[in-house]
Design a protein around this motif. Structure first.
Motif, PDB file in Angstrom:
ATOM      1  N   ILE A  59      29.545  35.105   4.296  1.00  0.00           N
ATOM      2  CA  ILE A  59      30.826  34.781   4.927  1.00  0.00           C
ATOM      3  C   ILE A  59      30.563  34.396   6.371  1.00  0.00           C
ATOM      4  O   ILE A  59      29.924  35.126   7.109  1.00  0.00           O
ATOM      5  N   ILE A  60      31.083  33.257   6.771  1.00  0.00           N
ATOM      6  CA  ILE A  60      30.980  32.884   8.177  1.00  0.00           C
ATOM      7  C   ILE A  60      32.346  33.035   8.787  1.00  0.00           C
ATOM      8  O   ILE A  60      33.332  32.558   8.238  1.00  0.00           O
ATOM      9  N   CYS A  85      35.413  31.972   6.750  1.00  0.00           N
ATOM     10  CA  CYS A  85      36.493  32.916   6.937  1.00  0.00           C
ATOM     11  C   CYS A  85      37.205  32.457   8.205  1.00  0.00           C
ATOM     12  O   CYS A  85      36.732  32.659   9.299  1.00  0.00           O
ATOM     13  N   GLY A  86      38.357  31.828   8.050  1.00  0.00           N
ATOM     14  CA  GLY A  86      38.975  31.120   9.167  1.00  0.00           C
ATOM     15  C   GLY A  86      39.822  31.995  10.059  1.00  0.00           C
ATOM     16  O   GLY A  86      39.766  33.225   9.987  1.00  0.00           O
ATOM     17  N   PRO A  87      40.641  31.381  10.891  1.00  0.00           N
ATOM     18  CA  PRO A  87      41.474  32.132  11.822  1.00  0.00           C
ATOM     19  C   PRO A  87      42.429  33.060  11.114  1.00  0.00           C
ATOM     20  O   PRO A  87      43.009  32.721  10.099  1.00  0.00           O
ATOM     21  N   GLU A 119      35.107  32.150  11.590  1.00  0.00           N
ATOM     22  CA  GLU A 119      35.364  30.935  12.343  1.00  0.00           C
ATOM     23  C   GLU A 119      36.739  31.062  12.946  1.00  0.00           C
ATOM     24  O   GLU A 119      37.672  31.439  12.249  1.00  0.00           O
ATOM     25  N   CYS A 140      38.610  24.142   8.798  1.00  0.00           N
ATOM     26  CA  CYS A 140      39.411  24.606   7.653  1.00  0.00           C
ATOM     27  C   CYS A 140      40.288  23.499   7.116  1.00  0.00           C
ATOM     28  O   CYS A 140      40.390  23.284   5.922  1.00  0.00           O
ATOM     29  N   TRP A 151      41.982  30.922   5.112  1.00  0.00           N
ATOM     30  CA  TRP A 151      42.502  31.168   6.453  1.00  0.00           C
ATOM     31  C   TRP A 151      43.993  31.493   6.363  1.00  0.00           C
ATOM     32  O   TRP A 151      44.626  31.304   5.333  1.00  0.00           O
ATOM     33  N   VAL A 152      44.512  31.994   7.459  1.00  0.00           N
ATOM     34  CA  VAL A 152      45.921  32.355   7.506  1.00  0.00           C
ATOM     35  C   VAL A 152      46.656  31.316   8.337  1.00  0.00           C
ATOM     36  O   VAL A 152      46.297  31.048   9.478  1.00  0.00           O
ATOM     37  N   ASP A 153      47.686  30.753   7.735  1.00  0.00           N
ATOM     38  CA  ASP A 153      48.478  29.730   8.393  1.00  0.00           C
ATOM     39  C   ASP A 153      49.601  30.430   9.133  1.00  0.00           C
ATOM     40  O   ASP A 153      50.626  30.767   8.548  1.00  0.00           O
TER      41      ASP A 153
END
Lengths: 259, 148
Positions: B41-42, A50-52, B44, B50, A85-87
């Motif tokens: 879910i990790i 789960c990115g930025p 980051e 990504c 992630w959200v760009d």
């Protein structure tokens, strides 16, 4: 504050999402964990990254920044199980652990250097965090030098700390950036575009002249070429290419290589 | 305190009393144990994993040869899944020299540690003159495969 049911995460990929949107993920495997699901094509999933711009919440993922939702399907490597992630676009950098950045030395306080990395606080760098540095053999760092390093500690509660060696003790390119060259600032989105695996801008520029480039994730770029004029040309192209289309860029480069 | 004079039993009693006092005084949560969910879910905060970004230092057309070497190293590391064995490290001693050394040195020192019987065998070998053929009578008999 309920905004209604969230949308499925897969449906929103490539679309604009706003903070507060809830993204639902496909059904999780059983809580029990022991019961194996027998069925074709259901392999045990790796962990989802789960990115930025996203946070975990009860129902799924909660969006915290506005931008385009991106997805990378499951593959091997760091993001086994896929990544969302959200760009988003921003100019202000927030220190993140593991990021490689360019910092400017602002002060020497005994054994510690203070670096300006463009965040809310100055980062600290110990003199022992260079390759081959010992108490007797100190690195030759002066106020105003440029340093390429990575964050060791970076969270909202503590002052960020940087180091110029990696986990195995080698510098692998980090450390003091040499003499001459030109440092300038761009937005963070452009840096990510330039660092993408197949970046046309970098490939086209590399055909022009020999030059050296250091890209920091905090929006700072350092360029050095043989003459001052070549350096400035590269700087202008990098700054302008954020808003140029591919056609315009190719025309500009064609003019230059013609000259 | 005053531990030398006490017996083992009295020590145990004292410890139990202490534990009782402590457990009554200590506060504990009266909630049921929360089941720890295994999260899939990790979270980051960095863009590196990504988008698989490249390394930030780059050099083109031979401007800085060390950085060009570093670029190849770093970027191939990102792409690979397995860690490949490194190419031969530049050795101080070349392979040929190593082979020669092994031939002469290892054999001679090895002889020192053989038992007497084997030493005699070796002497017989040397007298024969050929080191490859095994003296069939004295050496250990090898398993003879039954002929079909």
């Amino acid at each position: 504050m309920a905004t209604g049911r969230g949308a499925a995460a897969e449906a929103c990929v490539g679309q604009v999402v706003l903070p507060g949107d809830v993204l639902l993920l496909p059904a999780h495997p059983d809580e029990d964990g022991e019961r194996l699901r027998l069925g074709a094509g259901v392999a045990p999933r790796g962990r989802l990254l789960c990115g930025p711009g996203l946070r975990r919440c009860v129902a799924g993922l909660l969006v915290t920044k506005c931008g385009l939702l991106r997805h990378r399907p499951a593959g091997d490597g760091a993001a086994a199980g896929g990544a969302y992630w959200v760009d988003s676009q921003q100019k202000r950098y927030v220190p993140v652990k593991g990021d490689h950045v360019i910092g400017i030395v602002t002060a020497k306080a005994g054994d510690l250097f203070k670096l300006d990395v463009g965040g809310s606080e100055q980062a600290s760098l110990s003199y022992l965090a260079f390759e081959g540095a010992t108490k007797r053999n100190r690195p030759n760092v002066q106020v105003g030098d440029l340093i390429y390093g990575q964050f060791l500690v970076a969270n909202k509660d503590m002052e960020p700390e940087m180091v110029c060696i990696d986990s195995s003790g080698r510098s692998s390119g980090m450390g003091i950036i040499g003499q001459d060259g030109f440092l300038f600032k761009v937005s963070l989105g452009l840096i990510r575009k330039l660092l993408a695996p197949k970046c046309e801008i970098i490939q086209e520029l590399s055909q022009l002249y020999p030059f050296e480039l250091v890209l920091g994730m905090n929006g700072r770029i350092w360029v050095k070429a043989k003459t001052v004029q070549q350096t400035l040309i590269i700087v202008n192209i990098l700054e302008a290419c954020e808003y140029m289309t591919a056609e315009q860029r190719k025309q500009a480069l064609a003019k230059l290589s013609g000259n | 305190f005053m531990q030398r004079g006490l017996d083992a039993q009295t020590k145990k009693q004292l410890e139990e009393e202490e534990k009782k006092i402590i457990s009554e005084e200590r506060w504990y949560l009266d909630l049921p144990d929360l089941k720890e969910k295994e999260s899939f879910i990790i979270e980051e905060r960095s863009f590196m994993p990504c988008e698989d970004l490249l390394y930030g230092r780059m050099s083109f057309k031979g401007f800085n040869p060390e950085i060009e070497k570093l670029m190849i190293q770093m970027n191939s590391r990102c792409k690979q899944e397995e860690i490949e064995v490194d190419d031969k490290m530049e050795a101080d001693v070349s392979d040929e020299e190593m082979a020669r050394r092994y031939e002469t040195l290892v054999g001679t020192i090895g002889k020192k540690f053989l038992r007497k019987r084997d030493q005699r065998v070796l002497q017989a070998e040397d007298e024969d003159g050929s080191s490859n053929t095994r003296p069939s009578k004295k050496a250990k008999k090898k398993f003879l495969k039954p002929q079909d």
